[in-house]
Design a protein around this motif. Structure first.
Motif, PDB file in Angstrom:
ATOM      1  N   GLY A   1      36.201  23.616  39.272  1.00  0.00           N
ATOM      2  CA  GLY A   1      37.397  22.779  39.198  1.00  0.00           C
ATOM      3  C   GLY A   1      38.632  23.510  39.685  1.00  0.00           C
ATOM      4  N   ALA A   2      38.699  24.809  39.441  1.00  0.00           N
ATOM      5  CA  ALA A   2      39.846  25.643  39.830  1.00  0.00           C
ATOM      6  C   ALA A   2      39.331  26.852  40.604  1.00  0.00           C
ATOM      7  CB  ALA A   2      40.619  26.091  38.589  1.00  0.00           C
TER       8      ALA A   2
ATOM      9  N   PHE B   1      46.117  20.479  39.855  1.00  0.00           N
ATOM     10  CA  PHE B   1      45.855  19.358  38.958  1.00  0.00           C
ATOM     11  C   PHE B   1      46.315  18.030  39.530  1.00  0.00           C
ATOM     12  CE2 PHE B   1      44.057  21.551  35.550  1.00  0.00           C
ATOM     13  CZ  PHE B   1      43.537  20.557  34.740  1.00  0.00           C
ATOM     14  N   PRO B   2      45.542  16.917  39.410  1.00  0.00           N
ATOM     15  CA  PRO B   2      44.190  16.909  38.869  1.00  0.00           C
ATOM     16  C   PRO B   2      43.246  17.678  39.778  1.00  0.00           C
ATOM     17  CG  PRO B   2      44.687  14.795  39.865  1.00  0.00           C
ATOM     18  CD  PRO B   2      45.951  15.598  39.919  1.00  0.00           C
ATOM     19  N   GLN B   3      42.265  18.338  39.168  1.00  0.00           N
ATOM     20  CA  GLN B   3      41.443  19.267  39.929  1.00  0.00           C
ATOM     21  C   GLN B   3      40.351  18.549  40.710  1.00  0.00           C
ATOM     22  OE1 GLN B   3      40.125  21.916  36.770  1.00  0.00           O
ATOM     23  NE2 GLN B   3      41.909  23.222  37.150  1.00  0.00           N
ATOM     24  N   ARG B   4      39.738  19.317  41.610  1.00  0.00           N
ATOM     25  CA  ARG B   4      38.528  18.806  42.251  1.00  0.00           C
ATOM     26  C   ARG B   4      37.451  18.720  41.169  1.00  0.00           C
ATOM     27  NH1 ARG B   4      34.671  21.923  43.490  1.00  0.00           N
ATOM     28  NH2 ARG B   4      34.117  20.924  45.441  1.00  0.00           N
ATOM     29  N   PRO B   5      36.414  17.896  41.374  1.00  0.00           N
ATOM     30  CA  PRO B   5      35.390  17.785  40.332  1.00  0.00           C
ATOM     31  C   PRO B   5      34.661  19.102  40.092  1.00  0.00           C
ATOM     32  CG  PRO B   5      34.789  16.502  42.290  1.00  0.00           C
ATOM     33  CD  PRO B   5      36.181  16.985  42.494  1.00  0.00           C
ATOM     34  N   ALA B   6      34.078  19.230  38.896  1.00  0.00           N
ATOM     35  CA  ALA B   6      33.330  20.438  38.543  1.00  0.00           C
ATOM     36  C   ALA B   6      31.949  20.362  39.190  1.00  0.00           C
ATOM     37  CB  ALA B   6      33.224  20.558  37.028  1.00  0.00           C
TER      38      ALA B   6
ATOM     39  N   GLN C   1      36.328  14.359  35.059  1.00  0.00           N
ATOM     40  CA  GLN C   1      36.585  13.753  36.361  1.00  0.00           C
ATOM     41  C   GLN C   1      35.294  13.248  36.987  1.00  0.00           C
ATOM     42  OE1 GLN C   1      40.171  16.766  37.385  1.00  0.00           O
ATOM     43  NE2 GLN C   1      39.100  15.860  39.149  1.00  0.00           N
ATOM     44  N   ASP C   2      35.443  12.173  37.743  1.00  0.00           N
ATOM     45  CA  ASP C   2      34.298  11.600  38.443  1.00  0.00           C
ATOM     46  C   ASP C   2      33.643  12.694  39.297  1.00  0.00           C
ATOM     47  OD1 ASP C   2      32.481   9.873  39.525  1.00  0.00           O
ATOM     48  OD2 ASP C   2      33.893   8.883  40.875  1.00  0.00           O
ATOM     49  N   GLY C   3      32.356  12.878  39.110  1.00  0.00           N
ATOM     50  CA  GLY C   3      31.652  13.889  39.901  1.00  0.00           C
ATOM     51  C   GLY C   3      31.391  15.195  39.161  1.00  0.00           C
ATOM     52  N   ASP C   4      31.986  15.372  37.981  1.00  0.00           N
ATOM     53  CA  ASP C   4      31.723  16.592  37.198  1.00  0.00           C
ATOM     54  C   ASP C   4      30.233  16.674  36.862  1.00  0.00           C
ATOM     55  OD1 ASP C   4      34.413  17.128  37.174  1.00  0.00           O
ATOM     56  OD2 ASP C   4      34.720  16.740  35.042  1.00  0.00           O
ATOM     57  N   ILE C   5      29.624  17.816  37.155  1.00  0.00           N
ATOM     58  CA  ILE C   5      28.207  18.002  36.815  1.00  0.00           C
ATOM     59  C   ILE C   5      28.098  18.309  35.323  1.00  0.00           C
ATOM     60  CG2 ILE C   5      26.121  19.364  37.225  1.00  0.00           C
ATOM     61  CD1 ILE C   5      27.127  19.874  40.052  1.00  0.00           C
TER      62      ILE C   5
ATOM     63  N   HIS D   1      37.335  19.634  32.106  1.00  0.00           N
ATOM     64  CA  HIS D   1      38.240  20.612  32.718  1.00  0.00           C
ATOM     65  C   HIS D   1      39.051  21.349  31.662  1.00  0.00           C
ATOM     66  CE1 HIS D   1      37.563  19.520  37.024  1.00  0.00           C
ATOM     67  NE2 HIS D   1      36.932  18.549  36.394  1.00  0.00           N
TER      68      HIS D   1
ATOM     69  N   GLY E   1      36.422  23.486  33.753  1.00  0.00           N
ATOM     70  CA  GLY E   1      35.999  22.837  34.998  1.00  0.00           C
ATOM     71  C   GLY E   1      34.831  23.540  35.658  1.00  0.00           C
ATOM     72  N   PHE E   2      33.886  24.027  34.851  1.00  0.00           N
ATOM     73  CA  PHE E   2      32.685  24.665  35.386  1.00  0.00           C
ATOM     74  C   PHE E   2      31.582  23.620  35.561  1.00  0.00           C
ATOM     75  CE2 PHE E   2      34.889  28.183  33.369  1.00  0.00           C
ATOM     76  CZ  PHE E   2      34.742  29.196  34.298  1.00  0.00           C
ATOM     77  N   ALA E   3      30.910  23.641  36.720  1.00  0.00           N
ATOM     78  CA  ALA E   3      29.779  22.743  36.939  1.00  0.00           C
ATOM     79  C   ALA E   3      28.689  23.063  35.919  1.00  0.00           C
ATOM     80  CB  ALA E   3      29.247  22.912  38.355  1.00  0.00           C
TER      81      ALA E   3
END
Lengths: 180, 391
Positions: A150-151, A161-166, B53-57, B132, B136-138
């Motif tokens: 995310g970061a 923020f808002p971050q990219r997806p994890a 967030q959309d797409g978070d694993i 997050h 925010g770790f996959a």
């Protein structure tokens, strides 16, 4: 504008002091700094990212120095944003850690430059300095600034923020790097 | 690679995503052989943990084979080919919290510490696949995962134990065990556990291993209570009986000496109007918790007893029974599990046959069927207790 922040780092005061005294290390954890270049024993040249993609540059000198305990500096000549800072390194009660107490003072001018600086710091100017010290702690305790999906770009986290997806970065994102 | 992702409230979706890469020197990449769906994943899917967030694993219970290590991981700690179980909290091993074995409170592993600090007063550790707010770790419901601080967390499995025997060392077995350990169990203790889900089952087994005289399981799902009963614990169905009077009956009027909340923020309540009160407050976001289990544990516990909380809470609650807590000298203990502290000793207990983690597995599904898995786990269909996913 005066900003204060503090953190405790599990390293000796002399180690933390030595890292900070090498001013060229500051951009590794201070979000707004692009580069600090030593120009003499007590003088240095600083450049920082400013709004609108411009860089601001100024010279600074160390004006107060007690090895292992304290460091003070201020900008010289006609810096766009005159600024000064002090940092104190105080042994923590646990006998092995060091409290780092930072005070930064910015003499924000009027006019367009002042407005741009105010906008840059946003509504919570101290948040950036808090995050800077968190990264200093990461570097000294673990070796580098910690990245997540995310970061992923370390000290740019706040701006992201808002971050990219994890989820893992694509090759294209990795190639573009922090400037994506 | 394929990975199970958060796709908005009440929706998960298995998608194609990029393969993970090394981002920090002390990272490793793990090819995942087994992963699991956790009850706490439901808090994310149900929308009660902010900053998803959309797409978070998703996924924080996983194990597999190391296929790449960063330049900062020394060969005497971890090598390519090692078989490892990965603990869910990411811990640096160097800060004051890690030095005190408070790994889930690691001071360095959450790049979004600023947000966590605003919510919790001080930041907490990074966690795989858990919003997050926790970095925010996959996560690990995927074919591969990047594991930061791979020289600190992962436990090497060098014996022939199956994935199913060791996978739950990543979270739920240590979490259940810590719930029991915080109770400081004495041989005369009656221990009551709210929630007979996977963590609750392991808290019950751990209480027995630590010497409790009797262990009581409180839930409303008959199949979960049967599972607890088959393991030797005493079931109480809160849909059928009044919990307080039943606990008094089972303890000669004293109340359980030690109470464990293995439910957390989305409890259900036998009384419709009390359930509705908290459900409405939670729905309009004026309360983040539905803390029925915790309230009941505090009211039920004998004076001077311990209430140990391992169910997840995320924010603020209403009507905390402070009077009962204070006037009856109760001790409240809690924490996200410091998994790294418990992995080795619990691996030894598994090897000695004292705990059988496989007893809770009811389903094994391919990763691509994760959506179906979440559905039956959330809705307690098909007697679903614990799902292992195979990438």
């Amino acid at each position: 504008m005066e900003l204060t922040a503090t953190t405790t780092i599990r390293r000796s005061a002399s180690e933390v002091y030595a890292f900070w005294r090498d001013l060229e290390n500051l951009p590794t954890f201070m979000a707004h700094l692009e580069q600090v270049r030593s120009t003499g024993d007590r003088t240095s040249h600083w450049s920082a990212a400013a709004p609108f993609g411009k860089n601001v540059e100024w010279d600074a000198e160390i004006i107060d120095e007690t090895p292992g305990e304290k460091l003070g500096w201020r900008s010289t000549a006609n810096a766009d944003v005159p600024n000064a800072g002090t940092v104190r390194f105080v042994p923590a009660p646990d006998g092995e850690s060091t409290e780092v107490h930072v005070v930064l003072v910015y003499d924000i001018p009027g006019g367009a430059v002042g407005k741009a600086v105010a906008k840059y710091f946003g509504e919570e100017p101290h948040q950036q300095l808090d995050d800077d010290l968190r990264r200093l702690k990461q570097v000294l305790e673990t070796g580098e600034v910690v990245r997540s999906d995310g970061a992923p770009w370390g000290k740019r986290a706040l701006k992201e923020f808002p971050q990219r997806p994890a989820q893992p970065l694509s090759d294209a994102e990795l190639e573009k790097g922090a400037d994506a | 690679m394929r990975a199970n992702t958060w796709a908005g409230r009440n929706k998960v979706e298995v998608r194609d995503v990029p393969d993970p890469k090394i981002l920090n020197k002390r990272d490793a990449i793990v090819r995942i052989t087994s992963t699991a769906i956790c009850g706490s994943d439901l808090h994310l899917v149900d929308g009660y943990i902010p900053t998803m967030q959309d797409g978070d694993i998703l996924g924080h219970e996983f194990m597999g084979e190391v296929i790449e290590v960063g330049s900062g991981v020394s060969a005497d700690t971890l090598r390519v080919g090692d078989r490892v179980v990965v603990p869910f909290p990411i811990a640096c091993g160097a800060c004051a919290a890690c030095a005190a074995e408070l790994y889930s409170c690691c001071e360095n592993t959450n790049p979004n510490a600023g947000i966590a600090e605003k919510m919790f007063g001080h930041p907490t550790a990074g966690i795989f696949g858990y919003s997050h707010l926790t970095g925010g770790f996959a996560g690990g419901q995927a074919q591969y995962a990047r594991v930061p601080f791979a020289d600190v967390g992962p436990l090497k499995i060098e014996s022939e134990l199956s994935d199913e025997q060791v996978l739950f060392l990543s979270d739920i077995l240590p979490t259940g065990y810590m719930g029991a350990e915080m109770c400081d169990i004495q041989p005369s203790d009656v221990v009551a556990v709210w929630g007979a889900g996977p963590v609750g089952q392991f808290a019950m087994d751990s209480a027995r291993v630590l010497g409790a005289a009797k262990v009581i399981a409180i839930d409303k799902e008959p199949y979960r209570l049967r599972m607890a009963e088959q393991a030797g614990h005493t079931p109480v169905n809160f849909d059928e009986v009044d919990v307080r009077s039943t606990l008094l009956e089972l303890t000669g009027g004293r109340g359980p000496d030690k109470c464990i909340d293995a439910v957390g923020m989305e409890a259900t309540h036998g009384s419709a109007h009390i359930a509705a009160y908290d459900r409405v407050k939670q729905a309009v976001r004026s309360e983040t918790e539905r803390p029925h289990a915790l309230r009941q544990a505090i009211m039920s516990c004998r004076s001077g007893g311990v209430v140990s909380v391992i169910g997840v809470y995320g924010g603020l609650m209403d009507k905390f029974p402070a009077g009962a807590w204070m006037n009856r000298s109760l001790t409240l203990r809690t924490g996200q599990c410091h998994v790294q502290r418990y992995m080795k000793p619990l691996l030894q207990r598994i090897e000695r046959g004292e705990i059988d983690p496989t007893r809770i597995i009811t389903h094994t599904l391919p990763l691509d069927e994760a959506e179906h898995g979440f559905d039956i786990f959330k809705n307690k269909q098909d007697n679903c207790e614990k799902i292992v996913l195979k990438p």
